[in-house]
Design an enzyme around this catalytic site. Structure first.
Site, PDB file in Angstrom:
ATOM      1  N   THR A 179       0.832  -1.198   0.000  1.00 58.60           N
ATOM      2  CA  THR A 179       0.000   0.000   0.000  1.00 58.60           C
ATOM      3  C   THR A 179       0.865   1.245   0.000  1.00 58.60           C
ATOM      4  O   THR A 179       1.994   1.235   0.490  1.00 58.60           O
ATOM      5  CB  THR A 179      -0.896   0.092   1.246  1.00 58.60           C
ATOM      6  OG1 THR A 179      -0.075   0.311   2.397  1.00 58.60           O
ATOM      7  CG2 THR A 179      -1.739  -1.132   1.425  1.00 58.60           C
ATOM      8  N   ASP A 180       0.314   2.330  -0.536  1.00 58.20           N
ATOM      9  CA  ASP A 180       0.872   3.626  -0.207  1.00 58.20           C
ATOM     10  C   ASP A 180       0.577   3.845   1.278  1.00 58.20           C
ATOM     11  O   ASP A 180      -0.259   3.163   1.867  1.00 58.20           O
ATOM     12  CB  ASP A 180       0.234   4.720  -1.079  1.00 58.20           C
ATOM     13  CG  ASP A 180       1.161   5.900  -1.278  1.00 58.20           C
ATOM     14  OD1 ASP A 180       2.028   6.116  -0.404  1.00 58.20           O
ATOM     15  OD2 ASP A 180       1.024   6.607  -2.285  1.00 58.20           O
ATOM     16  N   TRP A 181       1.263   4.804   1.885  1.00 56.09           N
ATOM     17  CA  TRP A 181       1.196   4.945   3.340  1.00 56.09           C
ATOM     18  C   TRP A 181      -0.199   5.363   3.802  1.00 56.09           C
ATOM     19  O   TRP A 181      -0.701   6.418   3.453  1.00 56.09           O
ATOM     20  CB  TRP A 181       2.255   5.952   3.800  1.00 56.09           C
ATOM     21  CG  TRP A 181       3.542   5.304   4.199  1.00 56.09           C
ATOM     22  CD1 TRP A 181       4.156   5.409   5.411  1.00 56.09           C
ATOM     23  CD2 TRP A 181       4.386   4.455   3.401  1.00 56.09           C
ATOM     24  NE1 TRP A 181       5.334   4.662   5.406  1.00 56.09           N
ATOM     25  CE2 TRP A 181       5.489   4.064   4.192  1.00 56.09           C
ATOM     26  CE3 TRP A 181       4.315   3.961   2.093  1.00 56.09           C
ATOM     27  CZ2 TRP A 181       6.507   3.227   3.739  1.00 56.09           C
ATOM     28  CZ3 TRP A 181       5.321   3.124   1.636  1.00 56.09           C
ATOM     29  CH2 TRP A 181       6.391   2.763   2.450  1.00 56.09           C
ATOM     30  N   GLY A 182      -0.818   4.483   4.584  1.00 60.44           N
ATOM     31  CA  GLY A 182      -2.144   4.774   5.115  1.00 60.44           C
ATOM     32  C   GLY A 182      -3.263   4.585   4.119  1.00 60.44           C
ATOM     33  O   GLY A 182      -4.341   5.144   4.292  1.00 60.44           O
TER      34      GLY A 182
END
Length: 345
Positions: A179-182
């Site tokens: 994932t991208d962060w968050g």
């Protein structure tokens, strides 16, 4: 200084080579330079004992206001893939994995974390996916990063169509989806729809006291509870573990990994070549360029970017080069006889 702090550590042995942005690489139209770029960046990563490079970013450029537009190559799907593949091969020749991003249809900054991107199948296949497909099938990329936005009603980081149907089934991707962060939003979708590694949810690497925040990630204890209750079969977990182990064998557990090199003259020369070939002129009437260094000529340099340091960007775009030559300084070094004046404009 905390390991999670963005503040500089004050060291004098951790300089990195200052390479041009991907838009400049694209302006060269030169796949060989893209390979040299990837290979030298991969060497720099290995010299720092890194296993993954969060690059290349290969989305279609749609607006100059996009927060990551400078990282992307072009607005052309064919040129994107012709430059992405050699870059990927160059990086991974150093046993450093790329993480191709942001998959997919990530093209605007406004509401990027919530917008639902809707497009017909032909547009998706002919414009937005060719570079990603080539990155997997031709470049053999080992990791891919999901985007923040939604696609047809599901978030891209756990999207049935993008990750299961297209990426893993149609393209035969055997690496990991990160994932991208968050950018994770749902435990069941993360389990069922192809996500392998969750990053940054609720922590973002910005604090030193997480209060067991990692346990609260969608793919941590919430997923464990659903496995223990039987709502998620262990086979889904096993597939994720196999992909992560395969990644480790390709990188951190590889016995003959190169040591890498960082901030050396060869890498500086690669950066120079990209910058030189990336300079684009639409017209050069009467052979005006290059300007000859003659007595009596005056060169006016206008604009604040003539002196601004470009490596001080915030967050993940910050860089620490050993030196940075501004355009004004470079012109003064080149033209010893001419009179050079500067105004911020």
């Amino acid at each position: 200084i905390s390991r999670n702090s963005w503040a500089p550590a004050g060291l004098d042995n951790d300089f990195a080579t200052y390479y041009p942005a991907a838009g400049s690489v694209a302006a060269t139209w030169n796949p060989e330079l893209s390979y040299l770029f990837g290979n030298s960046v991969g060497q720099e990563a290995r010299a720092r004992d890194k296993d993954m490079l969060l690059s290349p970013a290969i989305n279609i450029v749609r607006t100059p206001l996009g927060g990551r537009t400078y990282e992307y190559f072009t607005e052309d799907p064919f040129l994107n893939k012709k430059l992405a593949v050699p870059f990927i091969v160059g990086v991974q020749n150093n046993d450093v994995m790329v993480c191709v991003k942001h998959f997919a249809a990530n093209n605007q900054e406004t509401n990027r974390g919530t917008v639902d991107v809707l497009m017909d199948e032909r547009t998706l296949r002919e414009i937005y996916l060719p570079a990603f497909k080539a990155a997997i099938e031709e470049g053999k990329a080992w990791a891919i990063m999901g985007a923040y936005n939604q696609f047809r009603g599901q978030y891209c980081c756990h999207n049935e169509i993008l990750l299961n149907s297209i990426l893993k089934k149609d393209w035969g991707f055997d690496g990991v989806v990160i994932t991208d962060w968050g950018a994770t939003h749902n435990t069941k979708e993360a389990a069922f729809n192809g996500l392998d590694i969750e990053m940054g949810t609720g922590t973002n690497g910005l604090t030193t006291s997480f209060n067991n925040a990692y346990d609260n990630y969608f793919m941590a204890k919430p997923m464990l509870k659903l496995i223990e209750s039987g709502e998620i079969e262990e086979s889904f977990l096993n597939d994720k573990v196999k992909r992560i182990l395969r990644l480790m064998f390709r990188t951190s557990m590889h016995k003959n990994r190169p040591f890498g090199r960082a901030n050396n003259k060869e890498h500086h020369e690669v950066a120079r070549k990209i910058a030189q070939e990336g300079i684009v002129m639409l017209k050069n009437e009467n052979e005006f360029f290059p300007i000859r260094d003659n007595q009596g000529i005056t060169i006016a340099v206008i604009g604040e970017n003539a002196t601004r340091q470009m490596t001080k960007g915030g967050g993940s775009s910050a860089l620490k080069p050993q030196f940075e030559i501004s355009p004004l300084e470079g012109l003064k070094n080149r033209y010893k006889n001419a009179k050079i004046i500067h105004a911020k404009g």
